[in-house]
Structure formats: structure tokens, C-alpha cells
Design an enzyme around this catalytic site. Sequence first.
Site, PDB file in Angstrom:
ATOM      1  N   ARG A  33       0.823  -1.212   0.000  1.00  0.00           N
ATOM      2  CA  ARG A  33       0.000   0.000   0.000  1.00  0.00           C
ATOM      3  C   ARG A  33       0.859   1.265   0.000  1.00  0.00           C
ATOM      4  O   ARG A  33       0.507   2.274  -0.619  1.00  0.00           O
ATOM      5  CB  ARG A  33      -0.947  -0.026   1.204  1.00  0.00           C
ATOM      6  CG  ARG A  33      -2.094  -1.045   1.007  1.00  0.00           C
ATOM      7  CD  ARG A  33      -2.699  -1.441   2.341  1.00  0.00           C
ATOM      8  NE  ARG A  33      -3.887  -2.265   2.218  1.00  0.00           N
ATOM      9  CZ  ARG A  33      -3.906  -3.585   1.983  1.00  0.00           C
ATOM     10  NH1 ARG A  33      -2.781  -4.248   1.805  1.00  0.00           N
ATOM     11  NH2 ARG A  33      -5.053  -4.249   1.924  1.00  0.00           N
ATOM     12  N   ARG A 129      -5.447 -18.010  -9.628  1.00  0.00           N
ATOM     13  CA  ARG A 129      -6.299 -17.348  -8.624  1.00  0.00           C
ATOM     14  C   ARG A 129      -7.397 -16.508  -9.273  1.00  0.00           C
ATOM     15  O   ARG A 129      -7.176 -15.886 -10.311  1.00  0.00           O
ATOM     16  CB  ARG A 129      -5.410 -16.514  -7.679  1.00  0.00           C
ATOM     17  CG  ARG A 129      -4.434 -17.413  -6.944  1.00  0.00           C
ATOM     18  CD  ARG A 129      -3.576 -16.666  -5.973  1.00  0.00           C
ATOM     19  NE  ARG A 129      -4.336 -16.168  -4.854  1.00  0.00           N
ATOM     20  CZ  ARG A 129      -3.824 -15.410  -3.889  1.00  0.00           C
ATOM     21  NH1 ARG A 129      -2.545 -15.079  -3.940  1.00  0.00           N
ATOM     22  NH2 ARG A 129      -4.575 -14.999  -2.900  1.00  0.00           N
ATOM     23  N   SER A 175     -12.986  -9.534   2.177  1.00  0.00           N
ATOM     24  CA  SER A 175     -11.667  -9.513   1.553  1.00  0.00           C
ATOM     25  C   SER A 175     -11.137  -8.089   1.499  1.00  0.00           C
ATOM     26  O   SER A 175     -11.732  -7.213   0.867  1.00  0.00           O
ATOM     27  CB  SER A 175     -11.758 -10.084   0.133  1.00  0.00           C
ATOM     28  OG  SER A 175     -10.626  -9.680  -0.613  1.00  0.00           O
ATOM     29  N   GLN A 177      -8.580  -7.286  -0.027  1.00  0.00           N
ATOM     30  CA  GLN A 177      -8.089  -7.031  -1.394  1.00  0.00           C
ATOM     31  C   GLN A 177      -9.194  -6.453  -2.264  1.00  0.00           C
ATOM     32  O   GLN A 177      -8.969  -5.506  -3.019  1.00  0.00           O
ATOM     33  CB  GLN A 177      -7.529  -8.317  -1.998  1.00  0.00           C
ATOM     34  CG  GLN A 177      -6.272  -8.793  -1.288  1.00  0.00           C
ATOM     35  CD  GLN A 177      -5.706 -10.072  -1.861  1.00  0.00           C
ATOM     36  OE1 GLN A 177      -6.345 -10.720  -2.690  1.00  0.00           O
ATOM     37  NE2 GLN A 177      -4.523 -10.447  -1.416  1.00  0.00           N
ATOM     38  N   ASP A 328      -4.424 -15.557   6.948  1.00  0.00           N
ATOM     39  CA  ASP A 328      -3.169 -16.150   6.469  1.00  0.00           C
ATOM     40  C   ASP A 328      -2.520 -17.068   7.509  1.00  0.00           C
ATOM     41  O   ASP A 328      -1.465 -17.653   7.234  1.00  0.00           O
ATOM     42  CB  ASP A 328      -2.182 -15.036   6.085  1.00  0.00           C
ATOM     43  CG  ASP A 328      -2.654 -14.279   4.849  1.00  0.00           C
ATOM     44  OD1 ASP A 328      -3.394 -14.865   4.029  1.00  0.00           O
ATOM     45  OD2 ASP A 328      -2.299 -13.085   4.709  1.00  0.00           O
ATOM     46  N   LYS A 355      -6.071 -19.116  -2.025  1.00  0.00           N
ATOM     47  CA  LYS A 355      -4.850 -18.373  -1.669  1.00  0.00           C
ATOM     48  C   LYS A 355      -3.713 -18.792  -2.607  1.00  0.00           C
ATOM     49  O   LYS A 355      -3.969 -19.324  -3.674  1.00  0.00           O
ATOM     50  CB  LYS A 355      -4.517 -18.615  -0.192  1.00  0.00           C
ATOM     51  CG  LYS A 355      -5.557 -18.015   0.760  1.00  0.00           C
ATOM     52  CD  LYS A 355      -5.576 -16.520   0.656  1.00  0.00           C
ATOM     53  CE  LYS A 355      -6.677 -15.908   1.505  1.00  0.00           C
ATOM     54  NZ  LYS A 355      -6.834 -14.481   1.254  1.00  0.00           N
TER      55      LYS A 355
HETATM   56  C1  S3P Z   1      -4.307  -9.030   2.104  1.00  0.00           C
HETATM   57  C2  S3P Z   1      -5.554  -9.545   2.284  1.00  0.00           C
HETATM   58  C3  S3P Z   1      -5.850 -10.968   2.462  1.00  0.00           C
HETATM   59  C4  S3P Z   1      -4.594 -11.787   2.734  1.00  0.00           C
HETATM   60  C5  S3P Z   1      -3.430 -11.374   1.897  1.00  0.00           C
HETATM   61  C6  S3P Z   1      -3.112  -9.900   2.118  1.00  0.00           C
HETATM   62  C7  S3P Z   1      -4.139  -7.575   1.896  1.00  0.00           C
HETATM   63  O1  S3P Z   1      -6.495 -11.456   1.302  1.00  0.00           O
HETATM   64  O2  S3P Z   1      -4.846 -13.167   2.539  1.00  0.00           O
HETATM   65  O3  S3P Z   1      -2.290 -12.130   2.200  1.00  0.00           O
HETATM   66  O4  S3P Z   1      -3.015  -7.065   2.025  1.00  0.00           O
HETATM   67  O5  S3P Z   1      -5.147  -6.912   1.618  1.00  0.00           O
HETATM   68  P1  S3P Z   1      -8.100 -11.289   1.162  1.00  0.00           P
HETATM   69  O6  S3P Z   1      -8.394  -9.892   1.453  1.00  0.00           O
HETATM   70  O7  S3P Z   1      -8.447 -11.641  -0.253  1.00  0.00           O
HETATM   71  O8  S3P Z   1      -8.680 -12.268   2.155  1.00  0.00           O
END
Ligand code: S3P
Length: 450
Positions: A33, A129, A175, A177, A328, A355
Amino acid sequence: MSHGLAPAPLSARPGRPLSGSLRVPGDKSISHRAMILGLLAIGETQIEGLLEGDDVLRTADACAALGAQVERVGEGAWRVAGVGIGGLSDPSETLDFGNAGTGSRLMMGVVGSHPVTATFDGDESLRKRPMGRIVEPLTRMGATVVSQAEGARLPLTLSGPRETIPVVYETPVPSAQIKSAVLLAGLNAPGTVTVIEREASRDHTERMLRLFGAQVTVEPHGETGRRIALRGQPELRGTRVVVPADPSSAAFPIVAALIVPGSDIIVEGVMTNPLRTGLLTTLLEMGADIVTLNQREEGGETVADLRVRHSALRGVDVPASRAPSMIDEYPILAVAAAFATGETRMRGLHELRVKESDRLQAVADGLAQAGVTHRVEGDDLVVSGTGEAPRGGGTAATHLDHRIAMSFLVMGLGAREGMAVDDGAMIATSFPTFVSLMRCLGADLGEDGP
Ligand code: S3P
């Protein structure tokens, strides 16, 4: 599966107690980020403690390809001269994210909201993925998928619109992400973008957006969720970001100390953001001797030193609602559970299937290799321990997954016959100093394989 290089098998054997202090590298989520907001800011961003693992370096390369000046000025110290929101240029080459799900998905939010076209690609693991979860909200915001591999997979070419549409979006799964891709896209929308999540996921994007000068409001949504609103088209200003130590990396020495008799270690400066501490909560419920020392603020996050001593653990029931705060950490929790007395049930692990590998299957297979009684029931993993060290002795298949590799090496430090992994190369994606730091604590890790 292969990463194109010769596999690097590793092995771990039980030996002396672990002792001493260590600091694990910077948090991976925050490192990605910091780079990305550095790209989107005006002026210079100075990052300290950046995780210099392969995943983050791929994000740094992508930021440079989109127009930022990215420079390493010392160990973990980086400078990013940003282009500002709206200032991206078309990259001349494919953005190759290697193994990095977070880097690729967050960057899709950036590209998908700018009038540029970029092709995203990655290694064999990343190509498997699902990316539909990211491009679905981005197409609502005006992005176009020019091409993609079957099932919305990489390689994928994405074009952003001339004007991004502000949306209200509820994430289908908890999530960070998905949430972050939508918020980052919202930075270039004329209006407010709102993300609703039914269960709160890690909030580093929201925190860092504020640090760079954006207006973000966060309200509770239902019992466990959040409603996050970002005012679009702010002027982000380059700033100083101090990256705290990654709790997801700290998890490995912590569990190692818990299972190796006589161990007593201190893990320094670990980020204790409550949306990341599900593993600590669970280990404490299992009877772990973990003492939080010297809690303080560092770079906008709370951090603490953790003293961890070998402990007799007992099995517990881990509710599905805890998954976002330890998503994780299930592979290493399964290892701790193998040393506990009784049954540990980990509920609601469906997201583990998408994952870096199908982690539910990879963990189950590794436990079978190590002679640990376990079963998968739907989305639950149930591990039964006797309170004695498991047999171990097998080789775990890692499927290009760094956390599977580290988890089964930790297993080998406590198992009677040790344990090997078929390939430790991917450990460099998130914790490049894992082997050397664990050896400093006294761990017997070998490069000789099974
Ligand atoms: C992360 C979010 C997680 C995690 C990943 C890092 C992030 O994934 O598994 O290692 O930095 O936003 P998800 O948000 O898809 O669960």
C-alpha cells in the site's frame, strides 16, 4: 508447479530450545500500500522498514512502469516520487506480479480507474487465482476487460475509463483485497465511493489513505461489518511511512517457540492491529504463554514486543467470524493444533482454497505426511493432537506457497522425526530472512531437503 528455477528443498529437525530476540521484516500488506499510494501522491513518499520480499518488489516495479520514480536508498528505505491521481502513463510492458495476489489486485483498482491499458500476469500460482472478484466491481466503475484467461484469470488486460463511476459496493466475501481495489479505484472518481463489508477485514488501506490526506469515513455496519466511504479525487500528498513488523511473519517464530520444549523468545515490534491478531487470540485461548510487552504506536499502528515461551496447548473451537483477522495464519495454527491436547476445529475456511495454493488441501496433505490425525469437514479443518510431539518425518508439498513451506518447517522443529518441504524458494516472497533468523534462535534448518 514450478517458479522456473530449480526447486530449493529445505528440512527442519528437532534440537535445542529456541532463545533470543528477533524482529521479523515489515508488513507485506502495508508495504504494498505504501508503494501504491506513493505512486498516486504528489511529491515524495519516504518508506522505512519496507518488506523487500519478491511480492513487494513486483509492486515497486509496477509503480515504476506506471510512471513513478522508485528508488532504494538503504536497507528497507525507499523513496517514491509519485505522479498524482490521474497522472498514470501506459506501461510499455506486461506488469508481472510473480506470486503477489495483493499487489496485482490492488493495482487493478488503480489501472481500472485511469484511462490507461495494462496487462497483468504472474506465476503459475497467481494464474490460478480468481480475478473476477476484482474486475466485477471495477467494470461497474467503468473499467473494461480487454482480454483474460478462462475463468477471469491472468494474464488479463484491463483498461480504465475516461471518467470513473462512483459506486456503493458490498463485497461478496470479507476480503481486504476487494475492498482496497474498489477504494483505490474510487480515488479517481468524481464523487463518493462506498464499500460495505459484512465482516471487517484488515483496514490498512483506510488508515493509509488518511495518512496521505484523503477523506475516509468508517461506520459500523450490522454487528461485525463496516461501511467505508471515500471522497474521490483528493490530492494525495507524499509522506513518510514507517512499516511495522508483519504479524503474519511473526506467527512462524511464535508457534515454533510454543512447540519446541524449553523455548523462550522475544519477537520485537509486532503490529497488533486488532484486525490482524486472530492468531494471538486463538493461541492464548489454547493456553499459550505469550506476554505482550512495551505496547506503543509506530507509524500509525500499535506494535508490541511479544515474549513467547514453550507451552502445553489445548484444542479449541475457532469461530468462522475470526477468519478475516487471521486468514493467512491457518496453516501455522494447524501446526500448533497438532501439538495440542484434544481437538481444534477451525471453521469457515472456504477462502483458504483460493490463496497462493489451495491451502486447506495443502495443509491437510502436509498433516497426513506428518502423521497427524485430522479431517476436513466441508469448510472446517479439524486437527487432533495428543499433547505429544507428532511423528513428522515426511516431505510437505508446498505448491509455490510461502506459508505452507514455513508452516511445515516449523512443524519439523518440534516433530520427532523432523520434516522437509519440497521447495522453500517462495519463502522469499514474504519473509526472505526466515531461515537466517530462525537459525539465530537456534533452529536446526538444513538446505539438504528430505
Ligand atoms: C491481504 C488480504 C488478504 C490476505 C493477503 C493480504 C491484503 O487477502 O490473505 O495475504 O493485504 O489486503 P483477502 O483480502 O483476499 O482475504
